[in-house]
Design a protein around this motif. Structure first.
Motif, mmCIF file in Angstrom:
data_model
loop_
_atom_site.group_PDB
_atom_site.id
_atom_site.type_symbol
_atom_site.label_atom_id
_atom_site.label_comp_id
_atom_site.label_asym_id
_atom_site.label_seq_id
_atom_site.Cartn_x
_atom_site.Cartn_y
_atom_site.Cartn_z
ATOM 1 N N VAL A 18 -0.477 -1.219 -1.973
ATOM 2 C CA VAL A 18 -1.418 -0.413 -1.344
ATOM 3 C C VAL A 18 -2.255 -1.112 -1.821
ATOM 4 C CG1 VAL A 18 -2.860 2.081 -1.663
ATOM 5 C CG2 VAL A 18 0.051 1.900 -1.935
ATOM 6 N N THR A 19 -2.935 -1.797 -0.560
ATOM 7 C CA THR A 19 -4.521 -2.274 -0.534
ATOM 8 C C THR A 19 -5.668 -0.821 -0.822
ATOM 9 O OG1 THR A 19 -5.273 -2.129 1.916
ATOM 10 C CG2 THR A 19 -3.823 -4.274 0.592
ATOM 11 N N PRO A 20 -6.653 -1.660 -1.330
ATOM 12 C CA PRO A 20 -8.308 -0.773 -1.563
ATOM 13 C C PRO A 20 -7.906 0.169 0.016
ATOM 14 C CG PRO A 20 -8.852 -3.117 -2.393
ATOM 15 C CD PRO A 20 -6.717 -2.799 -1.931
ATOM 16 N N LEU A 75 -4.731 7.196 2.064
ATOM 17 C CA LEU A 75 -3.410 7.825 1.326
ATOM 18 C C LEU A 75 -4.021 9.377 0.995
ATOM 19 C CD1 LEU A 75 -1.856 4.764 -0.123
ATOM 20 C CD2 LEU A 75 -0.816 6.672 1.075
ATOM 21 N N GLU A 76 -5.269 9.421 0.577
ATOM 22 C CA GLU A 76 -5.796 10.396 0.199
ATOM 23 C C GLU A 76 -5.999 11.381 1.501
ATOM 24 O OE1 GLU A 76 -10.162 11.831 -1.911
ATOM 25 O OE2 GLU A 76 -9.819 9.805 -1.934
ATOM 26 N N SER A 77 -5.865 11.563 2.464
ATOM 27 C CA SER A 77 -6.181 12.092 3.330
ATOM 28 C C SER A 77 -4.585 12.714 3.612
ATOM 29 C CB SER A 77 -6.107 11.541 4.603
ATOM 30 O OG SER A 77 -5.499 10.328 5.346
ATOM 31 N N ARG A 78 -3.551 12.379 3.164
ATOM 32 C CA ARG A 78 -1.918 12.409 3.318
ATOM 33 C C ARG A 78 -1.455 13.360 2.190
ATOM 34 N NH1 ARG A 78 2.159 7.447 4.371
ATOM 35 N NH2 ARG A 78 3.454 9.075 4.268
ATOM 36 N N TRP A 79 -2.988 14.058 1.246
ATOM 37 C CA TRP A 79 -2.650 14.599 0.391
ATOM 38 C C TRP A 79 -3.385 16.173 1.134
ATOM 39 C CZ3 TRP A 79 0.139 14.994 -3.840
ATOM 40 C CH2 TRP A 79 0.874 14.434 -4.263
ATOM 41 N N ALA A 80 -3.804 16.029 1.603
ATOM 42 C CA ALA A 80 -5.348 17.422 2.300
ATOM 43 C C ALA A 80 -4.045 18.927 2.364
ATOM 44 C CB ALA A 80 -5.390 17.128 3.784
ATOM 45 N N ALA A 81 -2.582 17.977 2.890
ATOM 46 C CA ALA A 81 -1.741 20.339 2.100
ATOM 47 C C ALA A 81 -1.340 20.358 1.299
ATOM 48 C CB ALA A 81 -1.247 19.565 3.150
ATOM 49 N N CYS A 82 -1.766 19.647 0.507
ATOM 50 C CA CYS A 82 -0.774 19.257 -1.143
ATOM 51 C C CYS A 82 -0.818 21.280 -1.667
ATOM 52 C CB CYS A 82 -1.210 18.351 -1.903
ATOM 53 S SG CYS A 82 -2.645 19.592 -2.805
ATOM 54 N N TRP A 83 0.189 21.355 -2.230
ATOM 55 C CA TRP A 83 0.676 23.012 -2.496
ATOM 56 C C TRP A 83 -0.378 23.026 -3.948
ATOM 57 C CZ3 TRP A 83 6.557 21.624 -3.631
ATOM 58 C CH2 TRP A 83 6.967 21.423 -2.040
ATOM 59 N N GLU A 84 -0.461 24.561 -4.230
ATOM 60 C CA GLU A 84 -1.196 24.531 -5.184
ATOM 61 C C GLU A 84 0.155 25.473 -6.408
ATOM 62 O OE1 GLU A 84 -4.091 27.141 -4.403
ATOM 63 O OE2 GLU A 84 -4.893 26.053 -2.819
ATOM 64 N N PRO A 85 -0.594 26.014 -7.225
ATOM 65 C CA PRO A 85 0.150 25.693 -8.935
ATOM 66 C C PRO A 85 1.466 27.435 -8.408
ATOM 67 C CG PRO A 85 -1.688 25.514 -9.157
ATOM 68 C CD PRO A 85 -1.932 25.315 -7.444
ATOM 69 N N VAL A 123 6.493 5.482 -6.962
ATOM 70 C CA VAL A 123 4.826 5.308 -6.790
ATOM 71 C C VAL A 123 4.848 3.961 -8.340
ATOM 72 C CG1 VAL A 123 2.365 4.850 -6.972
ATOM 73 C CG2 VAL A 123 4.193 6.383 -5.243
ATOM 74 N N GLY A 124 3.913 3.438 -8.557
ATOM 75 C CA GLY A 124 4.040 2.263 -9.295
ATOM 76 C C GLY A 124 3.817 1.326 -9.653
ATOM 77 N N ASP A 125 2.084 0.718 -10.352
ATOM 78 C CA ASP A 125 1.045 -0.473 -9.722
ATOM 79 C C ASP A 125 1.225 -0.893 -8.395
ATOM 80 O OD1 ASP A 125 -0.164 -3.369 -10.954
ATOM 81 O OD2 ASP A 125 2.189 -4.124 -11.089
ATOM 82 N N CYS A 126 0.293 0.215 -7.851
ATOM 83 C CA CYS A 126 -0.400 -0.259 -6.710
ATOM 84 C C CYS A 126 0.630 -0.423 -5.744
ATOM 85 C CB CYS A 126 -1.897 -1.173 -6.587
ATOM 86 S SG CYS A 126 -2.738 -1.128 -7.672
ATOM 87 N N HIS A 127 2.553 -0.094 -5.778
ATOM 88 C CA HIS A 127 2.915 0.195 -4.867
ATOM 89 C C HIS A 127 3.848 1.101 -4.711
ATOM 90 C CE1 HIS A 127 2.511 -4.085 -5.387
ATOM 91 N NE2 HIS A 127 3.397 -4.644 -4.640
ATOM 92 N N ILE A 128 3.993 1.003 -3.251
ATOM 93 C CA ILE A 128 4.780 1.716 -2.533
ATOM 94 C C ILE A 128 6.225 1.793 -2.495
ATOM 95 C CG2 ILE A 128 5.032 4.813 -1.158
ATOM 96 C CD1 ILE A 128 2.176 4.541 -1.107
ATOM 97 N N TRP A 129 7.350 2.966 -2.892
ATOM 98 C CA TRP A 129 8.614 2.677 -1.593
ATOM 99 C C TRP A 129 9.342 4.466 -1.382
ATOM 100 C CZ3 TRP A 129 7.180 1.084 -6.769
ATOM 101 C CH2 TRP A 129 6.965 -0.207 -7.051
ATOM 102 N N GLU A 130 9.063 3.901 0.045
ATOM 103 C CA GLU A 130 10.013 5.495 0.455
ATOM 104 C C GLU A 130 11.454 4.786 0.396
ATOM 105 O OE1 GLU A 130 8.138 5.389 4.592
ATOM 106 O OE2 GLU A 130 6.455 5.556 3.843
ATOM 107 N N THR A 131 11.758 6.357 -0.314
ATOM 108 C CA THR A 131 13.497 6.491 0.127
ATOM 109 C C THR A 131 13.788 5.727 -1.238
ATOM 110 O OG1 THR A 131 13.667 5.359 1.777
ATOM 111 C CG2 THR A 131 13.671 7.312 2.009
ATOM 112 N N PRO A 132 13.437 5.300 -2.229
ATOM 113 C CA PRO A 132 14.005 4.071 -3.611
ATOM 114 C C PRO A 132 15.116 4.295 -3.911
ATOM 115 C CG PRO A 132 12.331 6.163 -4.050
ATOM 116 C CD PRO A 132 12.468 6.470 -2.955
#
Length: 215
Positions: A12-14, A20-30, A90-99
């Motif tokens: 995940v680069t700068p 990525l932040e825009s992909r959280w727009a629909a995140c759930w609430e408690p 997710v870890g150390d600026c990396h993403i693994w899809e279906t890890p």
């Protein structure tokens, strides 16, 4: 020496941050989490800024995501309950899809993704533990039974006790972390302030927040 990252992760680069932040727009609430996880046997708690708002009894700011903590070895029950979604590691600026299991063992963050939209809805921290005892990933000598660190709102939404939330926020102290600390501090009882002071002295000795806490 740091442990090499498992193969297959996407860096995940700068430049990726805004996307990525825009992909959280629909995140759930408690309340949605309480509904979806109702009846599971695995202890879980809301973490981060949402946990502090649950403690305060109101939403005080916008939250760009939502986080929960669960015992690492009991994560499969969470995954089974949310089987219609995909978990990315997710870890150390990396993403693994279906890890792979190897990746899951080498990381502790997981993002729940809706396959149809690509939206991220929930972040799950797979935390170290010893049976029913929670272990702090910042300092493994800090241990508490889950029953002592999970609190509940009046409508039974679980959240991490505020002194532990603030301990994790103390590492970076972003502007929202400072506002959270200042907003929650007046609501903490003296025993909770003393507990936060002890925790900070152990994990972040000399931290700026200690000046506002009992010695």
């Amino acid at each position: 020496m740091s442990t090499p990252l498992p193969a297959g992760g996407r860096e995940v680069t700068p430049d990726d941050a805004a996307a990525l932040e825009s992909r959280w727009a629909a995140c759930w609430e408690p309340a949605e989490l309480r509904r979806r996880l109702a009846g599971i046997s695995t202890p879980w708690y809301t973490a981060g800024g949402w946990a502090l708002d649950l403690f305060r009894g109101e939403q005080t700011r916008e939250h760009h995501d939502i986080e929960i903590g669960v015992p690492a070895r009991r994560f499969p029950e969470i995954r089974e309950r949310l089987a219609g979604f995909v978990f990315d590691a997710v870890g150390d600026c990396h993403i693994w899809e279906t890890p792979t299991p190897q990746v899951m063992g080498a990381t502790w963050q997981t993002w729940l993704r809706e396959p149809a939209t690509g939206h991220y809805l929930l972040e799950v921290f797979r935390e170290p533990h010893d049976g029913d005892v929670w272990i702090c990933r910042r300092d493994e000598t800090i241990r508490f039974p889950y029953a002592e660190i999970i609190r509940y709102t009046v409508d039974r939404i679980p959240y991490l006790t505020p002194e532990l939330v603030l301990l994790f926020k103390a590492k970076h102290v972003r502007p929202e972390d400072q506002r959270d600390f200042e907003g929650v501090l007046p609501l903490l009882t003296r025993p909770r302030r003393e507990a936060l002071s002890r925790l900070l002295n152990r994990v972040h000795p000399g931290h700026e927040w200690l000046a506002a806490l009992p010695e």
